[in-house]
Design a protein around this motif. Structure first.
Motif, PDB file in Angstrom:
ATOM      1  N   TYR A   1      19.818  19.708  20.135  1.00 34.86           N
ATOM      2  CA  TYR A   1      21.172  20.099  19.743  1.00 34.86           C
ATOM      3  C   TYR A   1      21.173  21.190  18.673  1.00 34.86           C
ATOM      4  O   TYR A   1      21.933  21.148  17.714  1.00 34.86           O
ATOM      5  N   LEU A   2      20.303  22.183  18.849  1.00 33.25           N
ATOM      6  CA  LEU A   2      20.303  23.337  17.953  1.00 33.25           C
ATOM      7  C   LEU A   2      21.590  24.131  18.147  1.00 33.25           C
ATOM      8  O   LEU A   2      21.985  24.443  19.269  1.00 33.25           O
ATOM      9  N   MET A   3      22.234  24.463  17.047  1.00 32.35           N
ATOM     10  CA  MET A   3      23.507  25.196  17.084  1.00 32.35           C
ATOM     11  C   MET A   3      23.490  26.296  16.021  1.00 32.35           C
ATOM     12  O   MET A   3      22.713  26.256  15.082  1.00 32.35           O
ATOM     13  N   ASP A   4      24.380  27.260  16.189  1.00 31.47           N
ATOM     14  CA  ASP A   4      24.675  28.223  15.133  1.00 31.47           C
ATOM     15  C   ASP A   4      26.086  28.741  15.382  1.00 31.47           C
ATOM     16  O   ASP A   4      26.941  27.974  15.823  1.00 31.47           O
ATOM     17  N   GLN A   5      26.331  29.988  15.106  1.00 28.82           N
ATOM     18  CA  GLN A   5      27.626  30.582  15.406  1.00 28.82           C
ATOM     19  C   GLN A   5      27.461  31.918  16.103  1.00 28.82           C
ATOM     20  O   GLN A   5      26.480  32.629  15.868  1.00 28.82           O
TER      21      GLN A   5
ATOM     22  N   GLY B   1      27.052  21.981  20.680  1.00 29.17           N
ATOM     23  CA  GLY B   1      25.763  21.301  20.588  1.00 29.17           C
ATOM     24  C   GLY B   1      25.347  20.758  21.949  1.00 29.17           C
ATOM     25  O   GLY B   1      25.965  19.830  22.470  1.00 29.17           O
ATOM     26  N   ARG B   2      24.298  21.335  22.513  1.00 31.98           N
ATOM     27  CA  ARG B   2      23.817  20.921  23.835  1.00 31.98           C
ATOM     28  C   ARG B   2      22.381  20.421  23.732  1.00 31.98           C
ATOM     29  O   ARG B   2      21.537  21.022  23.055  1.00 31.98           O
ATOM     30  N   TYR B   3      22.093  19.350  24.435  1.00 31.88           N
ATOM     31  CA  TYR B   3      20.768  18.720  24.405  1.00 31.88           C
ATOM     32  C   TYR B   3      19.661  19.719  24.756  1.00 31.88           C
ATOM     33  O   TYR B   3      18.582  19.709  24.155  1.00 31.88           O
ATOM     34  N   GLU B   4      19.929  20.574  25.731  1.00 25.30           N
ATOM     35  CA  GLU B   4      18.886  21.486  26.213  1.00 25.30           C
ATOM     36  C   GLU B   4      18.552  22.593  25.203  1.00 25.30           C
ATOM     37  O   GLU B   4      17.498  23.236  25.304  1.00 25.30           O
ATOM     38  N   ASN B   5      19.433  22.850  24.252  1.00 28.32           N
ATOM     39  CA  ASN B   5      19.155  23.839  23.217  1.00 28.32           C
ATOM     40  C   ASN B   5      18.329  23.165  22.119  1.00 28.32           C
ATOM     41  O   ASN B   5      18.835  22.336  21.361  1.00 28.32           O
ATOM     42  N   HIS B   6      17.054  23.522  22.022  1.00 29.92           N
ATOM     43  CA  HIS B   6      16.169  22.726  21.178  1.00 29.92           C
ATOM     44  C   HIS B   6      15.000  23.546  20.645  1.00 29.92           C
ATOM     45  O   HIS B   6      14.760  24.683  21.083  1.00 29.92           O
ATOM     46  N   VAL B   7      14.278  22.924  19.726  1.00 28.28           N
ATOM     47  CA  VAL B   7      12.986  23.448  19.273  1.00 28.28           C
ATOM     48  C   VAL B   7      11.931  22.375  19.493  1.00 28.28           C
ATOM     49  O   VAL B   7      12.227  21.177  19.469  1.00 28.28           O
TER      50      VAL B   7
ATOM     51  N   VAL C   1       3.312  26.058  15.092  1.00 28.29           N
ATOM     52  CA  VAL C   1       4.611  26.708  14.894  1.00 28.29           C
ATOM     53  C   VAL C   1       5.654  26.149  15.859  1.00 28.29           C
ATOM     54  O   VAL C   1       5.347  25.362  16.759  1.00 28.29           O
ATOM     55  N   LEU C   2       6.881  26.593  15.668  1.00 29.44           N
ATOM     56  CA  LEU C   2       7.987  26.159  16.524  1.00 29.44           C
ATOM     57  C   LEU C   2       8.138  27.077  17.737  1.00 29.44           C
ATOM     58  O   LEU C   2       7.962  28.293  17.645  1.00 29.44           O
ATOM     59  N   HIS C   3       8.500  26.463  18.837  1.00 28.89           N
ATOM     60  CA  HIS C   3       8.987  27.183  20.010  1.00 28.89           C
ATOM     61  C   HIS C   3      10.481  26.897  20.115  1.00 28.89           C
ATOM     62  O   HIS C   3      10.902  25.740  20.076  1.00 28.89           O
ATOM     63  N   VAL C   4      11.279  27.957  20.228  1.00 30.53           N
ATOM     64  CA  VAL C   4      12.733  27.827  20.267  1.00 30.53           C
ATOM     65  C   VAL C   4      13.221  28.089  21.679  1.00 30.53           C
ATOM     66  O   VAL C   4      12.865  29.111  22.292  1.00 30.53           O
ATOM     67  N   GLU C   5      14.029  27.180  22.195  1.00 28.72           N
ATOM     68  CA  GLU C   5      14.584  27.342  23.532  1.00 28.72           C
ATOM     69  C   GLU C   5      16.087  27.105  23.462  1.00 28.72           C
ATOM     70  O   GLU C   5      16.550  25.962  23.410  1.00 28.72           O
TER      71      GLU C   5
ATOM     72  N   HIS D   1      23.008  30.797  10.483  1.00 27.38           N
ATOM     73  CA  HIS D   1      23.720  29.547  10.239  1.00 27.38           C
ATOM     74  C   HIS D   1      23.192  28.434  11.138  1.00 27.38           C
ATOM     75  O   HIS D   1      23.967  27.601  11.598  1.00 27.38           O
ATOM     76  N   GLU D   2      21.892  28.424  11.404  1.00 26.94           N
ATOM     77  CA  GLU D   2      21.348  27.405  12.299  1.00 26.94           C
ATOM     78  C   GLU D   2      21.545  26.012  11.707  1.00 26.94           C
ATOM     79  O   GLU D   2      21.277  25.767  10.531  1.00 26.94           O
ATOM     80  N   VAL D   3      22.051  25.105  12.532  1.00 33.61           N
ATOM     81  CA  VAL D   3      22.294  23.717  12.127  1.00 33.61           C
ATOM     82  C   VAL D   3      21.947  22.803  13.312  1.00 33.61           C
ATOM     83  O   VAL D   3      21.672  23.255  14.410  1.00 33.61           O
ATOM     84  N   GLY D   4      22.027  21.501  13.056  1.00 37.77           N
ATOM     85  CA  GLY D   4      21.688  20.520  14.085  1.00 37.77           C
ATOM     86  C   GLY D   4      20.192  20.239  14.077  1.00 37.77           C
ATOM     87  O   GLY D   4      19.504  20.507  13.087  1.00 37.77           O
ATOM     88  N   THR D   5      19.674  19.691  15.128  1.00 39.53           N
ATOM     89  CA  THR D   5      18.261  19.339  15.373  1.00 39.53           C
ATOM     90  C   THR D   5      17.842  18.025  14.723  1.00 39.53           C
ATOM     91  O   THR D   5      16.799  17.490  15.067  1.00 39.53           O
ATOM     92  N   CYS D   6      18.629  17.480  13.786  1.00 33.78           N
ATOM     93  CA  CYS D   6      18.397  16.123  13.245  1.00 33.78           C
ATOM     94  C   CYS D   6      19.763  15.491  12.997  1.00 33.78           C
ATOM     95  O   CYS D   6      20.051  15.029  11.892  1.00 33.78           O
ATOM     96  N   ARG D   7      20.609  15.503  13.998  1.00 32.53           N
ATOM     97  CA  ARG D   7      22.017  15.209  13.753  1.00 32.53           C
ATOM     98  C   ARG D   7      22.241  13.777  13.277  1.00 32.53           C
ATOM     99  O   ARG D   7      21.475  12.861  13.565  1.00 32.53           O
ATOM    100  N   MET D   8      23.332  13.614  12.528  1.00 30.27           N
ATOM    101  CA  MET D   8      23.691  12.298  12.011  1.00 30.27           C
ATOM    102  C   MET D   8      24.616  11.573  12.981  1.00 30.27           C
ATOM    103  O   MET D   8      25.330  12.201  13.776  1.00 30.27           O
ATOM    104  N   GLY D   9      24.603  10.253  12.914  1.00 32.16           N
ATOM    105  CA  GLY D   9      25.451   9.432  13.768  1.00 32.16           C
ATOM    106  C   GLY D   9      25.247   7.963  13.450  1.00 32.16           C
ATOM    107  O   GLY D   9      24.314   7.584  12.738  1.00 32.16           O
ATOM    108  N   ASP D  10      26.115   7.136  13.997  1.00 28.65           N
ATOM    109  CA  ASP D  10      26.011   5.695  13.756  1.00 28.65           C
ATOM    110  C   ASP D  10      25.008   5.017  14.676  1.00 28.65           C
ATOM    111  O   ASP D  10      24.452   3.970  14.340  1.00 28.65           O
ATOM    112  N   ASP D  11      24.762   5.584  15.848  1.00 28.64           N
ATOM    113  CA  ASP D  11      23.883   4.975  16.847  1.00 28.64           C
ATOM    114  C   ASP D  11      22.481   5.563  16.738  1.00 28.64           C
ATOM    115  O   ASP D  11      22.274   6.749  17.013  1.00 28.64           O
ATOM    116  N   PRO D  12      21.471   4.766  16.344  1.00 29.57           N
ATOM    117  CA  PRO D  12      20.103   5.288  16.204  1.00 29.57           C
ATOM    118  C   PRO D  12      19.524   5.838  17.494  1.00 29.57           C
ATOM    119  O   PRO D  12      18.587   6.632  17.450  1.00 29.57           O
TER     120      PRO D  12
END
Length: 523
Positions: free
Chosen positions: A292-296, A387-393, A407-411, A455-466
């Motif tokens: 769920y990698l996101m930016d603007q 935020g889409r599941y397929e957008n990831h590192v 290193v990271l691979h960004v997709e 403005h990259e955000v996401g990738t460790c998102r918060m939520g109530d469900d583990p």
């Protein structure tokens, strides 16, 4: 390092890490802060040179900073060298990752736009059905926003609609220029609110961790800081399975070292914190670390000219000033072209108009530039990326950095939602400009590559469900009660807003919660 065990290990010294250090040390915790780069001393390290003395005449050294559009030969040492610390992506889906490894991180260089998220972002799924709601609401963050705005001295006017909540501002009561008044009036006909910009004034010309947060932490005598510490991985207690510090390497000497702490706070920036978790193999029972990698969306925009300001008639009364058009799509009505929305940064300028806006050359171009000087009026887009599941590192095990760390691979790539949003932003911007009596000189609907907004955000998102998130509502790992991620990695959705105020508010909130839990011996 010594065998001392600190209360808290903080990795990163930017806005998120600086706020964590301030709150935790003021609560009495002994903190160790590691930063991968040196302390910047402008008076000692900077020097003035003419472009002709530089090997590349001021242009970007080839290969080192291919994806840092701000870079040139004068400031190349500010940014992370992509040859020293590479990352990978598929050629058809480029990603611009802009990094700073100095004490203070990117807090030394941000644009200072200072917005709050609203429940239109925090509870977006409840409105349009996409993604996940944050586990917190605006009412949870509002008190922290107010305290952050006080520290950073955010200027603004109390003119925000619900989707751009007002705050604890240094009030901006400067009058609008005539060109901005005309744009505001035209915007009303399109349901477009036009508001004063919101910007952190800071102190002494700087609005960073190094002058607004870290000095408070240092005054407590409870902060130990180490520069040039490149963290390799988090260490884990063999008996408990909980993180208990980290292994790091000195950037210059290459000496391998380690540090111990009761609690680990990651604040290295969205993707660096995620890279650490992935390389350490911790905190990922959900399998969502890196997802769920996101930016603007940045890049689309409109350049106009105010006819009355041409030929030297662009007075300060007619021209000048800036505005923010907060998101206005999918608020009271629903678009059939895209979800969520975008904002527009609006500027009325008394300066020159770029030659790229004219299909002319030589003497004709010179004449155009003289005629149009002082009449520029332009709009640039900030659009929410879903935020889409397929957008990831993920970790690229076949490539390492200068210290042997994978290193990271960004997709990631934009979809029709982002492209349709960009098209709407430009079409609407043109329509409002023409309604205001401006001439549209050029327009662009093509977004820059993902990451360009910084403005990259996401990738460790918060939520109530583990099972559906990495962190809880306190930015605390679902898997490890003594592991916190307080930077932009915790975001559940991106919003259209610059994320800095939210990162600061989340870090303050998480750090106060952590301090309370430590005092109760719960962590």
């Amino acid at each position: 390092m010594t065998n001392e065990t600190f209360d808290v290990l903080i990795i990163g010294s930017g806005h998120a890490g600086g706020m964590a250090a301030k709150i935790l040390t003021e609560s009495g915790a002994r903190c160790l802060m590691l930063n991968a780069g040196p302390v910047a001393d402008v008076s000692r390290n900077a020097e003035l040179k003419p472009a002709y003395e530089l090997p590349y005449r001021g242009f970007k050294p080839p290969g080192r900073l291919e994806h840092v559009f701000q870079a040139n030969e004068f400031n190349a040492n500010v940014w992370v060298d992509e040859q020293e610390v590479p990352y990978t992506f598929e050629a058809e889906n480029p990603y611009n990752w802009v990094r700073v490894r100095l004490f203070g991180g990117r807090s030394l260089f941000w644009s200072r736009q200072s917005f709050r998220l609203s429940d239109y972002e925090l509870k977006a799924k409840s409105r349009d059905g996409f993604g996940e709601d944050w586990p917190i609401s605006y009412s949870d963050l509002a008190p922290y926003y107010s305290r952050v705005e006080e520290i950073f001295q955010v200027s603004g006017a109390m003119d925000g609609p619900p989707q751009m909540p007002d705050g604890n501002f240094v009030l901006d009561d400067d009058p609008w220029s005539v060109s901005m008044q005309r744009f505001k009036a035209a915007g009303q006909r399109f349901g477009m609110p036009v508001c004063k910009q919101r910007r952190a004034l800071g102190r002494d010309g700087l609005a960073s961790s190094v002058n607004l947060l870290l000095p408070d932490a240092e005054k407590t005598g409870k902060l130990t800081s180490i520069a040039n510490a490149v963290v390799r991985e988090l260490s884990v207690d063999k008996n408990t399975g909980q993180p208990n510090g980290c292994h790091f390497v000195d950037r210059i000497s290459r000496r391998e070292m380690s540090a111990k702490a009761r609690v680990v706070v990651l604040a290295a920036g969205t993707l660096e914190s995620t890279r650490l978790l992935l390389n350490s193999g911790v905190g990922n029972s959900s399998g969502l670390v890196g997802r769920y990698l996101m930016d603007q969306v940045y890049g689309p925009g409109v350049v106009c000219s105010v006819p009355e300001a041409r030929n030297g008639r662009g007075t300060k009364e007619l021209m000048g000033g800036g505005a923010i058009v907060p998101r206005f799509r999918n608020i009271t009505t629903k678009s059939d072209k895209f979800l969520r929305g975008y904002a527009l940064n609006v500027t009325s300028s008394t300066g020159g108009v770029s030659p790229r806006n004219f299909a002319a050359y030589g003497a004709e171009l010179e004449k155009k530039l003289q005629e149009y000087h002082g009449s520029s009026f332009h709009m640039t887009m900030m659009g929410e990326v879903l935020g889409r599941y397929e957008n990831h590192v993920r970790i690229n095990k076949d490539k390492v950095d200068a210290w042997g760390i994978p290193v990271l691979h960004v997709e990631t790539k934009y979809t029709d939602n982002e492209y349709n949003m960009a098209k709407d932003a430009v079409e609407t911007g043109c329509a409002v400009a023409e309604a205001a009596g401006f001439e549209v000189l050029s327009k662009n609907t093509v977004p820059n590559p993902p990451g360009y907004s910084i403005h990259e955000v996401g990738t460790c998102r918060m939520g109530d469900d583990p099972k559906r998130s990495v962190l809880n509502k306190w930015c605390q790992s679902h898997d490890h009660k003594n592991l916190f991620v307080v930077d932009g990695a915790s975001f559940t959705s991106a919003g259209w807003q610059n994320p800095t105020m939210t990162i600061l508010a989340l870090s303050m909130r998480a750090s106060e919660h952590l301090a309370g839990e430590m005092s109760k011996q719960n962590v």
